[in-house]
Design an enzyme around this catalytic site. Structure first.
Site, short mmCIF file in Angstrom:
data_model
loop_
_atom_site.label_atom_id
_atom_site.label_comp_id
_atom_site.label_asym_id
_atom_site.label_seq_id
_atom_site.Cartn_x
_atom_site.Cartn_y
_atom_site.Cartn_z
N ASP A 159 -4.68 -2.31 2.98
CA ASP A 159 -4.14 -3.23 3.99
C ASP A 159 -3.11 -2.50 4.86
O ASP A 159 -3.07 -2.67 6.09
CB ASP A 159 -3.49 -4.43 3.30
N HIS A 187 -2.73 -9.05 -2.14
CA HIS A 187 -3.90 -8.44 -1.48
C HIS A 187 -4.94 -9.55 -1.32
O HIS A 187 -5.86 -9.69 -2.12
CB HIS A 187 -4.46 -7.28 -2.30
#
Ligand code: NAX
Length: 325
Positions: A159, A187
């Site tokens: 990410d 996440h």
């Protein structure tokens, strides 16, 4: 060449591992002078496929690949290991609710965490990649008695890298010019990619891009990038996930560069008001195999709301599997 270190990868016949293992074996994670003993774990039905991966690893004749063990026995895979990349996880099957998925994985990580604590090296470092990664890390850490929860981390580096790449594209600068991105929280699609402290060539990113772009374009793009890859490829991110897993471990061991940090999901110590014990992604600096949360960053109301939303999701995940903790 140094003395070999042991690297365990679970889910070794899966698609992330198909990229990751070859790069670890080539010395891209721990260094070209660091031989590795690969200890590969799979479930029995995947052992045939894993034997093919082992043949291909052998066929590369990597100079930094000292030995390979392929097994379906966690004690063998985690025995004396120095690094564990927990990639293997139960995917969501037809008709499976989110709760069922959390529980199925909680059982896997309960079993693996228990064995890890029993047989891994005292100094082992663990990265959980398999989803739901933060909560899988939490359950793994909850099984540790000899080892410490601080030895377990979960991956938000993909990410983080996605966020860098979006800012680089928007500012027309290379990825290397972008520093101090933060991924806060889970996440998942509730993660909060934050550029309030980020710089591009040492200038605040928010002086270069429109705030409107940050709020309405950048945040949802990073949050949903995984789904976008699945829609395009028909499969989830694999090579980028493998690359980010290696970045995570390499940065942890070799350190963050001066004037920069990275994002890692780690056991919260209460920093920024995040509930202690949750595995939450923070900005961290790393040095010689240790990490520390970057402290005293200003958090405005916009950020606080988004940090709370992703914390709330992690709290709910923990509550769902609390009987297994
Ligand atoms: P695959 O389904 O291709 O591979 C997973 C492998 O794990 C399979 O070979 C399976 O047999 C094995 N496995 C299942 N249970 C196991 C167990 N108990 N012990 C050992 N091995 C076991 O998935 P892949 O695309 O490689 O993704 C792996 C995991 O990473 C998934 O949970 C996925 O959701 C997660 N991801 C996490 C990311 C992150 O940023 N944290 C990003 C990429 C990816 O989505």
């Amino acid at each position: 060449m140094k003395k070999p270190v042991k690297v365990t990868v679970t889910g070794a016949a899966g698609q992330i591992s198909y990229s990751l293992l070859f790069r670890i074996a080539a010395g891209e994670m721990l260094g070209k002078d660091q031989p590795v003993d690969l200890q590969l774990l799979e479930i029995p039905p995947a052992m045939g496929a894993l034997s093919g991966v082992v043949m291909e690893l052998e066929d590369c004749a990597f100079h930094t690949l000292n030995s390979i063990v392929a097994t379906d026995d966690p004690e063998t895979a985690f025995g004396d290991t120095d690094f564990v990349l927990m990639v293997g996880a139960r995917p969501r099957g037809p008709g499976m609710e989110r709760k069922d998925l959390l529980e199925a994985n909680a059982r896997i990580f309960t079993a693996q965490g228990t064995v890890l604590d029993k047989v891994a090296s005292a100094d082992v470092r663990v990265l959980v990649v398999g989803n739901p990664a933060n909560t899988n890390a939490l359950i793994t850490a909850s099984k540790l008695k000899r080892l410490s929860a601080t030895q377990v981390t979960a991956m938000t580096r993909l990410d983080h890298n996605r966020a860098i790449s979006q800012v680089a594209a928007q500012t027309g600068q290379p990825a290397s010019a972008i520093k101090k991105i933060i991924i806060w929280g889970n996440h998942s699609a509730t993660q909060y990619p934050d550029i309030h402290h980020a710089t591009v060539n040492s200038q605040p990113v928010l002086e270069v891009v429109e705030r409107q772009w940050f709020e309405s374009d950048f945040i949802p793009t990073v949050q949903k990038r995984g789904a976008q890859v699945i829609a395009a490829r028909g499969l989830s991110s694999a090579a980028s996930a493998g690359s980010s897993a290696m970045d995570h471990v390499r940065t942890w061991m070799q350190g963050t560069e001066d004037g920069n940090w990275t994002s890692m999901a780690i056991c919260s110590d209460g920093s920024y008001g995040v509930s202690e014990g949750l595995f939450y992604s923070f900005p961290v600096v790393c040095k010689s195999g240790h990490y520390e949360i970057v402290q005293n960053l200003d958090i405005n109301d916009f950020s606080r709301k988004k940090m709370n939303i992703t914390e709330q999701e992690l709290t709910e995940e923990r509550d769902t599997i609390k009987d297994l903790l």
